[in-house]
Design a protein around this motif. Structure first.
Motif, PDB file in Angstrom:
ATOM      1  N   ALA A  50      -8.519  -5.557   6.065  1.00  0.00           N
ATOM      2  CA  ALA A  50      -9.491  -6.383   5.333  1.00  0.00           C
ATOM      3  C   ALA A  50     -10.697  -6.681   6.218  1.00  0.00           C
ATOM      4  CB  ALA A  50      -8.835  -7.669   4.844  1.00  0.00           C
ATOM      5  N   TYR A  53     -12.731  -3.481   6.636  1.00  0.00           N
ATOM      6  CA  TYR A  53     -13.556  -3.216   5.454  1.00  0.00           C
ATOM      7  C   TYR A  53     -14.915  -3.891   5.599  1.00  0.00           C
ATOM      8  CZ  TYR A  53     -15.094  -3.571   0.584  1.00  0.00           C
ATOM      9  OH  TYR A  53     -15.832  -3.525  -0.573  1.00  0.00           O
ATOM     10  N   LYS A  73      -1.325  -4.999   4.667  1.00  0.00           N
ATOM     11  CA  LYS A  73      -2.241  -5.739   3.795  1.00  0.00           C
ATOM     12  C   LYS A  73      -2.926  -4.843   2.770  1.00  0.00           C
ATOM     13  CE  LYS A  73      -3.285  -9.353   7.116  1.00  0.00           C
ATOM     14  NZ  LYS A  73      -4.327 -10.007   7.875  1.00  0.00           N
ATOM     15  N   ILE A  74      -3.535  -3.783   3.235  1.00  0.00           N
ATOM     16  CA  ILE A  74      -4.234  -2.829   2.374  1.00  0.00           C
ATOM     17  C   ILE A  74      -3.863  -1.444   2.884  1.00  0.00           C
ATOM     18  CG2 ILE A  74      -6.488  -1.962   1.606  1.00  0.00           C
ATOM     19  CD1 ILE A  74      -7.680  -4.674   2.366  1.00  0.00           C
TER      20      ILE A  74
END
Length: 136
Positions: A50, A53, A73-74
């Motif tokens: 995150a 990003y 998380k992602i």
């Protein structure tokens, strides 16, 4: 790492020559950063997709994102998908995936992203990064 201080090397003549490596296994990040810098790239790392990003969106010097595929998380596929959607059309960022999962099959919308199994062949990874820096 401060992205304003360039590490002069073979990729310095390419405007977006920073390589950003994202892997939620924090203990491998210093090794990857050292390896990339030794190969002549300016490199930074993050264990938080995150946060990564936001940094990619806000740091125009980043020309290649190398991401792990499986993260808590992602996941790497979502990260790539979200960045491609958010980046301005005139900004080229190349993507490369590193994964420990040999059964990885990418979704069709990111099937164009090169995939390297960990531990990656270093010569092939460097070649892929150089290619990603110059191919829009």
């Amino acid at each position: 790492m401060d992205l304003t201080s360039d590490n002069e090397g073979t990729s310095s003549e390419i405007p977006q020559s920073h390589v950003f490596l994202i892997d939620d296994e924090q203990d491998v990040l210093p090794e990857y950063q050292e390896f990339l810098e030794f190969a002549g790239f300016s490199a930074c790392t993050s264990a938080d997709p995150a946060e990564a990003y936001e940094r990619v969106l806000n740091t125009p010097e980043i020309g290649v994102v190398v991401t792990d595929l499986r993260m808590a998380k992602i996941d790497g596929a979502s990260l790539i998908r979200n960045l491609r959607a958010a980046l301005p059309a005139e900004r080229h960022v190349g993507f490369i995936i590193l994964t420990g999962d040999a059964s990885t099959q990418l979704p069709p919308d990111i099937a164009d992203v090169p995939v390297f199994l960990k531990p990656a062949d270093t010569d092939a990874l460097i070649a892929a990064i150089r290619f990603a820096l110059v191919v829009p």
